[in-house]
Design an enzyme around this catalytic site. Sequence first.
Site, PDB file in Angstrom:
ATOM      1  N   CYS A  60     -58.443   8.907  50.646  1.00 38.17           N
ATOM      2  CA  CYS A  60     -57.948   7.967  49.639  1.00 38.17           C
ATOM      3  C   CYS A  60     -56.619   8.545  49.197  1.00 38.17           C
ATOM      4  CB  CYS A  60     -58.928   7.908  48.471  1.00 38.17           C
ATOM      5  SG  CYS A  60     -58.288   6.956  47.082  1.00 38.17           S
ATOM      6  N   ASN A 148     -59.129   6.930  57.601  1.00 39.27           N
ATOM      7  CA  ASN A 148     -59.982   5.756  57.330  1.00 39.27           C
ATOM      8  C   ASN A 148     -59.381   4.541  58.043  1.00 39.27           C
ATOM      9  OD1 ASN A 148     -57.815   5.799  55.538  1.00 39.27           O
ATOM     10  ND2 ASN A 148     -58.933   4.872  53.865  1.00 39.27           N
ATOM     11  N   ASN A 182     -60.503  -1.500  56.202  1.00 36.83           N
ATOM     12  CA  ASN A 182     -59.626  -1.958  55.125  1.00 36.83           C
ATOM     13  C   ASN A 182     -58.616  -2.914  55.774  1.00 36.83           C
ATOM     14  OD1 ASN A 182     -60.362   0.084  52.852  1.00 36.83           O
ATOM     15  ND2 ASN A 182     -60.094   1.354  54.667  1.00 36.83           N
ATOM     16  N   CYS A 208     -53.591   0.432  47.345  1.00 36.87           N
ATOM     17  CA  CYS A 208     -54.370   1.309  48.235  1.00 36.87           C
ATOM     18  C   CYS A 208     -53.381   2.230  48.954  1.00 36.87           C
ATOM     19  CB  CYS A 208     -55.160   0.468  49.232  1.00 36.87           C
ATOM     20  SG  CYS A 208     -56.090   1.482  50.403  1.00 36.87           S
TER      21      CYS A 208
HETATM   22  N1  LIG Z   1     -61.665   1.735  50.527  1.00 33.55           N
HETATM   23  C1  LIG Z   1     -61.118   2.830  51.293  1.00 33.55           C
HETATM   24  C2  LIG Z   1     -61.035   4.102  50.543  1.00 33.55           C
HETATM   25  C3  LIG Z   1     -60.112   4.053  49.394  1.00 33.55           C
HETATM   26  C4  LIG Z   1     -58.681   4.086  49.828  1.00 33.55           C
HETATM   27  C5  LIG Z   1     -57.821   4.156  48.636  1.00 33.55           C
HETATM   28  N2  LIG Z   1     -57.734   3.008  47.841  1.00 33.55           N
HETATM   29  C6  LIG Z   1     -56.449   4.734  48.894  1.00 33.55           C
HETATM   30  O1  LIG Z   1     -55.661   4.728  47.946  1.00 33.55           O
HETATM   31  O2  LIG Z   1     -56.166   5.239  49.978  1.00 33.55           O
HETATM   32  C7  LIG Z   1     -62.004   3.085  52.515  1.00 33.55           C
HETATM   33  O3  LIG Z   1     -63.216   2.856  52.458  1.00 33.55           O
HETATM   34  O4  LIG Z   1     -61.454   3.533  53.510  1.00 33.55           O
END
Ligand SMILES: N[C@@H](CCC[C@H](N)C(=O)O)C(=O)O
Length: 299
Positions: A60, A148, A182, A208
């Site tokens: 994140c 991710n 995402n 994000c």
């Molecule tokens: N929802 C994402 C994890 C969170 C990512 C975040 N908001 C960021 O700032 O990078 C996932 O499940 O990969």
Amino acid sequence: MIDAREIELSAVEWATVARALADRRGAVGGDGLLLLGKSLRSCDFSMAMFNSDGSEAETCLNGLRCVARMGFEALGIDQARVALKTSEALVERVPELAPGVYSVLETAGPASLDVAAWPMVGEAAPLVERAIPRLPGERRFTAVAMPNPHLVAFVEAVDEDELVRVGEVCEAAPDWLPNRANVSFVEVRGNALFVRTFERGVGLTDSCGSAMAASTYAACLTGRIGWDRETVVLNRGGMVRARAGEDAMVSIAGNATYEWTGSVTVDLGSGTAGDLVIEAWRNDEIAAWGAVADEAAWG
Ligand SMILES: N[C@@H](CCC[C@H](N)C(=O)O)C(=O)O
């Protein structure tokens, strides 16, 4: 965000805490839960991130800047190597992006185009500006792991309803995409990018960081911006400055703003949170960041 260096809970228990605290109808509310953890794998400290549905993400990157600040302040340092779930990242405190804005530069990667590792069944890597027939609409996506999983589509204008439709197909974890993804729609605005993201485990969010990193990398890969060029990336919550290299490392400089500190009790049996007790509001920081976010005029 919790300083969890001295708290021994299992991943299942932290998932319960994340659901209780991130519940927007509850005492706190948020996109997810960030944990500052002990030093691991010879890194200075570690970070874990749980989405609001309790799933644990690999990284994140907005959260990493905040955890970096908490780690810097706890250890009295101003740069660090941070252990993430499956990777590592470098963080360093940098001069304020604007007066009163605590700022951190983070470097993460390498960004990966290997969709077989997500896995995304039936799609050959690299998936760069290709239609994915199993998704609704006619968009062409680039698949990037930070690590991710992110699907990025460049659009003339973000259509949020369409973004939600695509995001929800991924969120259902179909057989061909069991770990979900995402999804971001990205507008190129002059030399800047505007990124809107439907996050895995959360839904539409204001910002994000890993999506902004994946979008910057995808924009370089597809020739929309130059490698190693600092690019302003706008989002509903403000902006960051991002840069992607041909070595697939992505750097982001952005804020790590504290809004308040407080305490709350979570009952692990019922999975519910008690009342939140706010110990201190950080109105000076909120105002300093608010001025930047207003000026970013994300539209
Ligand atoms: N929802 C994402 C994890 C969170 C990512 C975040 N908001 C960021 O700032 O990078 C996932 O499940 O990969």
